[in-house]
Design an enzyme around this catalytic site. Structure first.
Site, PDB file in Angstrom:
ATOM      1  N   CYS A  87       0.910  -1.254  -0.177  1.00  0.00           N
ATOM      2  CA  CYS A  87      -0.070  -0.009   0.024  1.00  0.00           C
ATOM      3  C   CYS A  87       0.831   1.158  -0.017  1.00  0.00           C
ATOM      4  O   CYS A  87       2.290   1.054  -0.227  1.00  0.00           O
ATOM      5  CB  CYS A  87      -0.942   0.087   1.072  1.00  0.00           C
ATOM      6  SG  CYS A  87      -0.280  -0.142   2.871  1.00  0.00           S
ATOM      7  N   ARG A 143      -3.584  -0.586   5.423  1.00  0.00           N
ATOM      8  CA  ARG A 143      -3.953  -1.493   4.442  1.00  0.00           C
ATOM      9  C   ARG A 143      -3.158  -2.762   4.314  1.00  0.00           C
ATOM     10  O   ARG A 143      -3.453  -3.918   4.647  1.00  0.00           O
ATOM     11  CB  ARG A 143      -4.368  -1.098   3.045  1.00  0.00           C
ATOM     12  CG  ARG A 143      -5.553  -0.077   3.009  1.00  0.00           C
ATOM     13  CD  ARG A 143      -5.652   0.603   1.907  1.00  0.00           C
ATOM     14  NE  ARG A 143      -4.603   1.577   1.772  1.00  0.00           N
ATOM     15  CZ  ARG A 143      -4.568   2.274   0.497  1.00  0.00           C
ATOM     16  NH1 ARG A 143      -5.360   2.043  -0.464  1.00  0.00           N
ATOM     17  NH2 ARG A 143      -3.454   3.173   0.514  1.00  0.00           N
ATOM     18  N   ASP A 145      -8.799   3.624   1.015  1.00  0.00           N
ATOM     19  CA  ASP A 145      -7.517   4.092   1.826  1.00  0.00           C
ATOM     20  C   ASP A 145      -8.645   4.602   3.240  1.00  0.00           C
ATOM     21  O   ASP A 145      -9.152   5.612   3.109  1.00  0.00           O
ATOM     22  CB  ASP A 145      -6.961   5.436   1.257  1.00  0.00           C
ATOM     23  CG  ASP A 145      -5.675   5.582   2.115  1.00  0.00           C
ATOM     24  OD1 ASP A 145      -5.614   5.161   3.330  1.00  0.00           O
ATOM     25  OD2 ASP A 145      -4.708   6.343   1.835  1.00  0.00           O
TER      26      ASP A 145
END
Ligand code: 4NP
Length: 150
Positions: A3, A9, A119
């Site tokens: 990420c 994440r 996100d």
């Protein structure tokens, strides 16, 4: 698992994927990284640690690191969490041919749609719960897909 910051994440994806592999009796190596260096050397986001803790998974020992060109040689598959992450990965690897190892993590659930794991960094705790659940579903599906591919 890749990420942007390696604090939300991808560390969540790493810990979930590892647990699913353990349950499936598979010994594949999983690691995570970020394309930027802003959080390098630091812990996962407190909200990511919290959502994992609530699901019985420990993210407290995570140390953020930046993706390196060597990762493209070391790992058979590099999962990108989002479209902007994939673009950043291209900049890091240099050698365009090695991008063939990159797969969109959401493709397991939404093939051909180039979707991103939203996100959660700018939102609240609920976004982290949704992120966690989405990643869990995709992880289960990826393990089925990768096993079928051999
Ligand atoms: P992640 O979330 O990529 O899921 O770890 C982010 C964390 C930090 C930043 C962006 C996204 N940042 O720009 O610092």
């Amino acid at each position: 698992m890749v990420c942007l910051g390696n604090i939300c994440r991808s560390p969540i994806a790493e810990v979930i994927f590892k647990k699913k592999l353990l349950e499936a009796g598979l010994s594949w190596t999983v690691r995570s990284a970020g394309t930027n260096r802003y959080h390098k050397g630091g812990p996962a986001d407190a909200r990511a640690i919290e959502v994992c803790r609530g699901k019985g998974m420990d993210l407290s020992a995570h140390i953020a690191r930046r993706l390196t060109p060597a990762d493209f040689d070391q790992y058979d598959v590099l999962f990108s969490m989002a479209a902007d992450v994939t673009e950043e990965m291209q900049g890091i690897v240099g050698d365009e041919s090695k991008m063939s190892r990159v797969r969109g993590f959401m493709d397991a659930l939404y093939p051909g749609q180039a979707r991103s794991v939203p996100d959660p960094w700018y939102g609240g705790a609920q976004g982290f719960v949704e992120c966690w659940e989405l990643i869990e579903r995709a992880s289960e599906r990826w393990i089925e897909i990768l096993r079928a591919e051999g």
